[in-house]
Design a protein around this motif. Structure first.
Motif, short mmCIF file in Angstrom:
data_model
loop_
_atom_site.label_atom_id
_atom_site.label_comp_id
_atom_site.label_asym_id
_atom_site.label_seq_id
_atom_site.Cartn_x
_atom_site.Cartn_y
_atom_site.Cartn_z
N LEU A 118 0.83 -1.21 0.00
CA LEU A 118 0.00 0.00 0.00
C LEU A 118 0.86 1.25 0.00
O LEU A 118 0.64 2.20 -0.77
N ILE A 119 1.90 1.26 0.84
CA ILE A 119 2.79 2.42 0.92
C ILE A 119 3.59 2.56 -0.38
O ILE A 119 3.79 3.68 -0.89
N GLU A 120 4.02 1.43 -0.93
CA GLU A 120 4.80 1.49 -2.16
C GLU A 120 3.97 2.01 -3.34
O GLU A 120 4.44 2.79 -4.16
N VAL A 121 2.71 1.56 -3.43
CA VAL A 121 1.85 2.03 -4.51
C VAL A 121 1.63 3.53 -4.41
O VAL A 121 1.69 4.27 -5.42
N ALA A 122 1.34 4.04 -3.22
CA ALA A 122 1.14 5.48 -3.04
C ALA A 122 2.41 6.25 -3.39
O ALA A 122 2.36 7.33 -4.00
N SER A 123 3.58 5.70 -3.00
CA SER A 123 4.85 6.37 -3.31
C SER A 123 5.09 6.41 -4.82
O SER A 123 5.54 7.42 -5.37
N ARG A 124 4.81 5.28 -5.51
CA ARG A 124 5.00 5.27 -6.97
C ARG A 124 4.08 6.29 -7.64
O ARG A 124 4.49 6.97 -8.60
N GLU A 125 2.85 6.38 -7.16
CA GLU A 125 1.92 7.37 -7.72
C GLU A 125 2.45 8.78 -7.51
O GLU A 125 2.33 9.64 -8.38
N ARG A 126 3.05 9.03 -6.35
CA ARG A 126 3.60 10.36 -6.08
C ARG A 126 4.78 10.63 -7.02
O ARG A 126 4.90 11.73 -7.58
N TYR A 127 5.68 9.66 -7.19
CA TYR A 127 6.82 9.85 -8.09
C TYR A 127 6.35 10.09 -9.53
O TYR A 127 6.91 10.91 -10.27
N ARG A 128 5.31 9.33 -9.95
CA ARG A 128 4.79 9.49 -11.31
C ARG A 128 4.23 10.90 -11.50
O ARG A 128 4.49 11.55 -12.53
N ALA A 129 3.46 11.37 -10.49
CA ALA A 129 2.89 12.71 -10.60
C ALA A 129 3.99 13.77 -10.58
O ALA A 129 3.91 14.79 -11.30
N LYS A 130 5.02 13.56 -9.80
CA LYS A 130 6.10 14.53 -9.72
C LYS A 130 6.88 14.59 -11.03
O LYS A 130 7.24 15.66 -11.52
N TYR A 131 7.14 13.39 -11.62
CA TYR A 131 7.85 13.33 -12.89
C TYR A 131 7.04 14.03 -14.00
O TYR A 131 7.60 14.79 -14.81
N GLN A 132 5.75 13.80 -13.96
CA GLN A 132 4.89 14.41 -14.97
C GLN A 132 4.90 15.93 -14.82
O GLN A 132 4.93 16.68 -15.81
N ARG A 133 4.87 16.41 -13.58
CA ARG A 133 4.89 17.87 -13.33
C ARG A 133 6.20 18.47 -13.83
O ARG A 133 6.22 19.54 -14.42
#
Length: 488
Positions: free
Chosen positions: A469-484
């Motif tokens: 659960l923590i890893e999935v949320a972290s990956r989503e954050r990294y993906r959003a940050k990379y996209q930004r």
């Protein structure tokens, strides 16, 4: 250590200290051991108006046992004292036998006080025109500090009449009438050497072997001071057996000088509550300093006639210091689970909380949002670390205000926060993540704009463990940050 960790526990320990201090003051309103020590260390001189006439061993050797004395012996002593100009005569010997009609009237004298036995406050044969009587009683209790009352109940019932005490009646004849009440008044300790210096032998008084100048204007107490008199010689605070005559002399002297007055129980309780609370409020070693200071107050107030419960108040301050030590122990115990800067739970606390909730995820689904604070390193480099710390505290405060009731905020990394969303399904988590991001932003430090990036995950997803659960949320954050970053 951050003060943010102190405040939640302080809100509990401060009122707890006040309540425990109040209870301590109510349970120990008097410190008899301290009173004994002060009474002996700071003795009060016996009133110079007092003169004691003792029925000592030599007197009993001349005239025989007290119960066989002819009443004329007392009359001889009274005549000598009156001729010498004594102002008050107090006879602390219970005369329970009628001396006969010839001598009965001779006991009817102004400024003469006769003692009566406790429980039998009336001498039937005593004329009532001038004679004053008082019950010969002292409060011995279980301790060594003796007390006296100005009056004692004549019976055991609640409506029993009050009978004046012998000491009060002597003081009243000396010109200081005191109200009749049953409030115990502590006796002042007087040095034995001074008491002996103000004592004459009854044998010398009857034989006329006295100087009238020594008797003029004096308040004279006649009583027994022979050794080995059962029930009259009681242990003093220094362990010495003290005669009933000396006890009555101290009672009269204490009343003449103004008796030592203990603080009311309610005042002691409030002082204990205040000292315990102040010890917690000041923290550190201040509680022990306050404890030492309150002990010093007792000897300062003693000469003024105020009995200060220094031990109880000092114990209350130490109790407050104990609660401060408990605060420190609890903080050290929980420090590994707390972020010292914001007071929020740290990464370990987040992992443990998610693990505890994981077994109930099917019945009570929950979500996790991880929020990244961008450009924190630039803020530290350009504005200073204090500005970066202030930024993190501001983000923590905004998350606390924005979160729903039941949600929990963590600082899960140097520049990231996590919010555990209670009772949130898979469709609710993205919407709640957007609401949290809007509630925190926009942020800026000086000319720097601080971007925020979020990633979210739901326990309703096909995940094998809490770590997933923590890893999935972290990956989503990294993906959003990379996209930004790519878009900028």
């Amino acid at each position: 250590m951050s003060r943010s960790l102190d405040r939640p526990l302080r809100r509990l320990t401060l009122p707890l200290a006040a309540v425990l201090g109040l209870a301590l003051g109510l349970a120990l309103p008097h410190n008899f051991a301290l009173q004994n020590s002060l009474n002996r260390a700071l003795p009060s001189p016996l009133d110079q108006r007092l003169l004691l006439v003792g029925i000592d061993d030599a007197t009993l050797g001349d005239y025989g046992p007290l119960s066989q004395w002819p009443r004329s012996l007392y009359l001889q002593a009274f005549d000598t004292l009156e001729q010498a100009g004594a102002s008050v005569i107090g006879l602390d010997v219970v005369l329970d036998r009628d001396p006969g009609p010839e001598l009965r009237a001779a006991f009817d004298r102004p400024r003469l006080v006769l003692a009566t036995a406790p429980g039998d406050p009336v001498l039937d044969w005593v004329p009532t025109r001038h004679t004053v009587t008082g019950v010969s009683a002292l409060n011995s209790g279980g301790g060594t500090v003796r007390e006296v009352q100005t009056a004692y109940p004549a019976g055991s019932g609640p409506g029993a009449a009050l009978v004046p005490s012998f000491a009060r009646q002597v003081v009243a004849q000396a010109g200081l009438p005191l109200p009749l009440d049953t409030q115990p008044r502590l006796l002042r300790y007087s040095p034995p050497a001074q008491v002996a210096a103000q004592t004459l032998s009854f044998r010398d008084l009857v034989s006329g072997n006295v100087r009238y100048a020594d008797l003029q204007g004096r308040v004279v107490l006649i009583g027994q001071n022979a050794s080995g008199v059962p029930g009259l010689n009681l242990p003093d605070i220094d362990g010495r057996l003290t005669s009933g005559l000396e006890w009555q002399a101290r009672a009269v002297s204490s009343l003449l000088a103004g008796p030592l007055t203990p603080l009311p129980v309610w005042a002691t309780a409030l002082l204990c509550a205040a000292c315990a609370a102040l010890a917690v409020l000041f923290g550190g070693l201040w509680g022990y300093a306050l404890a030492a200071l309150t002990l010093l107050v007792a000897p300062l107030l003693w000469p003024l006639g105020v009995v200060f419960p220094g031990v109880s108040v000092s114990l209350a301050a130490i109790l407050g210091s104990g609660l401060v030590a408990f605060e420190r122990w609890w903080q050290l115990k929980t420090l590994r689970l707390r972020d010292p800067l914001t007071g929020l739970g740290n990464r370990l606390s987040l992992t443990r909380t998610v693990t505890r909730r994981w077994s109930r995820r099917l019945e009570q689904p929950f979500g996790l949002v991880i929020l990244d604070v961008g450009t924190l390193s630039r803020v530290n480099a350009l504005q200073g670390r204090a500005a970066g710390d202030a930024l993190l505290r501001e983000v923590a405060a905004r998350l606390q205000r924005t979160r729903r009731r039941g949600d929990t905020v963590f600082r899960s990394g140097p520049d990231e926060f996590a919010v555990l969303l209670e009772e949130a399904g898979a469709a609710d988590v993205p919407l709640l993540a957007q609401a949290l991001e809007r509630g925190v932003g926009p942020l800026s430090v000086g000319d720097l704009t601080v971007p925020l990036t979020t990633g979210a995950a739901s326990s309703a997803q096909d995940l094998a463990s809490p770590t997933d659960l923590i890893e999935v949320a972290s990956r989503e954050r990294y993906r959003a940050k990379y996209q930004r970053v790519q878009e900028s």
